[in-house]
Scaffold this motif. Sequence first.
Motif, PDB file in Angstrom:
ATOM      1  N   GLU A   9       0.978  -1.342  -0.441  1.00 12.97           N
ATOM      2  CA  GLU A   9       0.068  -0.386  -0.201  1.00 12.97           C
ATOM      3  C   GLU A   9       0.979   1.527  -0.230  1.00 12.97           C
ATOM      4  O   GLU A   9       1.531   1.469   0.849  1.00 12.97           O
ATOM      5  CB  GLU A   9      -0.833  -0.081   1.319  1.00 12.97           C
ATOM      6  N   ASP A  10       0.309   2.049  -0.568  1.00 12.69           N
ATOM      7  CA  ASP A  10       1.899   3.678  -1.036  1.00 12.69           C
ATOM      8  C   ASP A  10       1.382   4.511  -0.416  1.00 12.69           C
ATOM      9  O   ASP A  10       2.123   5.314   0.017  1.00 12.69           O
ATOM     10  CB  ASP A  10       1.770   3.717  -2.344  1.00 12.69           C
ATOM     11  N   GLU A  11      -0.186   4.402   0.125  1.00 17.81           N
ATOM     12  CA  GLU A  11      -0.516   5.708   1.117  1.00 17.81           C
ATOM     13  C   GLU A  11       0.065   5.319   2.589  1.00 17.81           C
ATOM     14  O   GLU A  11      -0.711   4.329   3.530  1.00 17.81           O
ATOM     15  CB  GLU A  11      -2.236   5.991   1.405  1.00 17.81           C
ATOM     16  N   ASP A  53      -2.854  -3.153  -3.133  1.00 19.46           N
ATOM     17  CA  ASP A  53      -3.602  -2.912  -3.547  1.00 19.46           C
ATOM     18  C   ASP A  53      -3.463  -1.928  -4.416  1.00 19.46           C
ATOM     19  O   ASP A  53      -2.491  -2.551  -5.549  1.00 19.46           O
ATOM     20  CB  ASP A  53      -3.271  -0.754  -2.734  1.00 19.46           C
ATOM     21  N   MET A  55      -3.890   0.737  -7.131  1.00 17.79           N
ATOM     22  CA  MET A  55      -3.494   2.018  -7.380  1.00 17.79           C
ATOM     23  C   MET A  55      -1.621   1.853  -6.767  1.00 17.79           C
ATOM     24  O   MET A  55      -1.928   2.368  -5.783  1.00 17.79           O
ATOM     25  CB  MET A  55      -3.717   2.942  -7.127  1.00 17.79           C
ATOM     26  N   LYS A 103     -12.246   0.646  -0.697  1.00 14.76           N
ATOM     27  CA  LYS A 103     -11.527   1.877   0.314  1.00 14.76           C
ATOM     28  C   LYS A 103     -13.036   2.772   0.140  1.00 14.76           C
ATOM     29  O   LYS A 103     -13.440   3.309  -1.331  1.00 14.76           O
ATOM     30  CB  LYS A 103     -10.840   2.436  -0.787  1.00 14.76           C
TER      31      LYS A 103
END
Length: 228
Positions: A9-11, A53, A55, A103
Amino acid sequence: MEETILLVEDEPGLRITISDRLHREGYRVETAADGQEGYELALRSGFDLLILDIMLPRRSGLDVCRDLRQSGFTTPILMLTARDQTADKVLGLKLGADDYLTKPFEMLELLARVEALLRRSVIKTRSPDLSYSFGAIRVDFRSTEVVRDGVPVELSAMEFQLLRYLIEHRGETLSRESLLQDVWGYAKAPTTRTVDVHVAWLRQKLEDDPKQPRWIVTVHGLGYKFTG
Ligand code: CA
């Protein structure tokens, strides 16, 4: 035994929130912040579950999922998708994801999915038979390969899990609800229609005459039965 989850997950905020919560529930968690790092980590270590995720920078979650499955990666994959990306969800499942979550989601919902996927994979690894044959079909549970008359049949991860379950419960009449509960891992959503759709896909791929199925038969008013 402690189960290990890889979270890609990039966030940063979400990555920390999810991994903290999973950690508190008793899971071991490793994280990756982009698709490439996640892909490499997934291949290197023995994880019990991958939360992916879609994106992501460097390599999208869909690409990671497809490439992992093509390299024989059998660990369950839970996809995280943004709202209104229905096409991504469908594609994700086709590329071999086992489930998806939209999400924003409730943390309890995530935990329920995680538990269901882990429970399913425990049943899978306990399966004593390594292969099973019926008619012209041979199913290899270890490599998850299915061949028909010696020719490989492409099954999605979900189709394979359903087939495995049918084989393990051969001769039993299985209701749509129990299939949804035991194969998909949760009874609420999606609907029992999901079961019918996957059965139809399996028949297309495995039956000589999908309209007059010999192996996966309909038990009128009750559900399905595998007769192989
Ligand atoms: Ca993202």
